[in-house]
Write an enzyme that holds these catalytic residues in place. Structure first.
Site, PDB file in Angstrom:
ATOM      1  N   ARG A 110       0.797  -1.230   0.000  1.00  0.00           N
ATOM      2  CA  ARG A 110       0.000   0.000   0.000  1.00  0.00           C
ATOM      3  C   ARG A 110       0.826   1.276   0.000  1.00  0.00           C
ATOM      4  NH1 ARG A 110      -2.825  -3.500  -2.178  1.00  0.00           N
ATOM      5  NH2 ARG A 110      -4.582  -4.419  -1.053  1.00  0.00           N
ATOM      6  N   ASP A 130      -7.142  -0.799   4.280  1.00  0.00           N
ATOM      7  CA  ASP A 130      -6.460  -0.163   3.161  1.00  0.00           C
ATOM      8  C   ASP A 130      -6.806   1.317   3.018  1.00  0.00           C
ATOM      9  OD1 ASP A 130      -4.963  -2.325   2.434  1.00  0.00           O
ATOM     10  OD2 ASP A 130      -6.386  -3.062   0.947  1.00  0.00           O
ATOM     11  N   SER A 136     -12.911 -13.031  -1.253  1.00  0.00           N
ATOM     12  CA  SER A 136     -12.217 -11.808  -1.650  1.00  0.00           C
ATOM     13  C   SER A 136     -10.724 -12.087  -1.558  1.00  0.00           C
ATOM     14  CB  SER A 136     -12.605 -10.643  -0.734  1.00  0.00           C
ATOM     15  OG  SER A 136     -11.832  -9.497  -1.037  1.00  0.00           O
TER      16      SER A 136
END
Length: 402
Positions: free
Chosen positions: A97, A126, A177
């Protein structure tokens, strides 16, 4: 809602980030959307994603190859720090990230954009990692998060996209996911939301089921130079190739799976499954090599630093002052961490079985119980007296107290 005229959007090709493109334009009055897809070694073909962004209405679509930078500047420092969030998760997803945020800010500067955007929702980690990293790199740029604000269900989001020519995704065959990069995979949602549900073998890709692993152990020698992995089985390898090869070797033996209840930054407990074969073994081997070359006080003190470091990375504070200060400490400890570690891989286990280093502090003639013993045993009595003196005095005073 006219918040910005030109926006750089972090783009994955999924429903949310695709819908973000028309949403930014039609609901928030953005005139130009530039998408940025990051190649982090996830193995996907990114050209279709680049094209999809243009079909979804992007004015320009960029694919950035960040794999080498990801491993050298983000993964390898975390290995030097033995970074394991809650002593288990090696931060394989979290480490990506700050790099994506950095590239977003760079592209925004290159294109003269007045804002950057991402497709994170309000429930995950996130959003924090992106927003805080971007603020650290450019505190003056706007950060837009449409998916955090639009309030649409997934069905409504798909319907909104269809209005602007974004094809409805084929019915999802998998309820999970998944996020992937070269360091590993994270899997969540679907039946995994029940902590009592045992993960099905179908969710794993990088690691073999124990039943399918080789019936003979395999040994791998991992070489380090100043805390950085440099070779496998004495063959020097570039960072990306080293991670790729080790992922395959370790995963073949069923090593690298994590199933944990994780404390998210936003206060939610989440059930997470990770596969990070190479990263887990590299941290294990690196920590073992440190035990050979670092003094006891440095080694013990570094353990606390590692926990703080892991929390900072997990919580999106890669570019924070404290993280930068810890970096300096960690780098100083790594000057002697050069050597080789031998790891035995067998049936889901990775066991360090040997280690060596020219800077080793292990002294055989002091450690041995054989005839070569050079330790002064007579000195032990005086040492014990001085060492135990505070406890002895405390005990005497305690007994004298009425």
């Amino acid at each position: 809602m006219g918040r910005a005229k030109k926006v750089v959007l972090a783009y994955s090709g999924g429903v949310d980030t695709s819908v973000c493109i028309p949403y930014l334009k039609h609901e928030w009055g953005v005139e130009e959307v530039i998408t940025l897809a990051a190649d982090l070694g996830q193995g996907d073909e990114l050209e279709p994603i680049r094209v999809k962004a243009l079909k979804s209405g992007a004015n320009e679509s960029i694919v950035a190859d960040l794999t080498t930078e990801f491993i050298e500047n983000y993964a390898f420092p975390s290995i030097q720090a033995n970074a394991l969030y809650e002593n288990r998760y090696p931060l394989s997803t979290a480490l990506a990230r700050p790099l994506i945020a950095k590239r977003l800010v760079e592209v925004a500067a290159e294109y003269g954009a007045d804002a950057v955007a991402h497709g994170c929702t309000g429930k995950g980690n996130d959003q924090v990692r992106f927003d805080v990293a971007i603020a650290a790199l450019n505190p003056d740029i706007k950060v837009l998060a449409p998916a955090r604000e639009w309030g649409m269900s997934r069905e409504e989001t798909i319907a909104y996209g269809e209005r602007y020519g974004i094809e409805s995704p084929v019915k999802k065959s998998s309820p999970y996911s998944i996020d992937r990069n070269l360091l590993g995979r994270s899997i969540e949602a679907g039946p995994l939301e029940d902590p009592w549900h045992e993960p099905l073998e179908e969710i794993y890709l990088l690691t073999q089921a124990i039943a399918n692993t080789p019936d003979e152990p395999e040994y791998v020698n991992i070489s380090f130079e100043q805390g950085l992995p440099t070779a496998l089985n004495d063959t020097p390898l570039a960072p990306v190739e080293l991670i790729s090869q080790l992922n395959e070797t370790v995963g073949r033996h069923g090593v690298g799976r994590i199933d944990m209840i994780e404390n998210r930054l936003v206060g939610i407990k989440s059930r997470e499954i990770y596969e990070a074969p190479a990263l887990i073994v590299l941290i294990q081997a690196h920590r073992d090599l440190e035990s050979l070359v670092l003094t006891a006080d440095v080694s013990h003190y570094k353990r606390g630093i590692e926990e703080t470091y892991s929390q900072l990375v997990y919580n999106g504070l890669w570019y924070s002052p404290l993280k930068l200060a810890l970096d300096a400490f960690i780098q100083q400890t790594q000057t002697r961490v050069t050597g080789k570690v031998r790891v035995k891989l067998f049936k889901g286990t990775a066991t360090v079985v040997a280690r060596q280093a020219e800077t080793s502090l292990y002294t055989p003639d002091l450690a041995t119980y054989g005839a070569d013993d050079q330790f002064d045993h007579k000195a032990a009595e005086g040492f014990i007296y001085v060492w135990g003196l505070p406890t002895r005095v405390w005990s005497q005073k305690l007994r004298q107290t009425p």
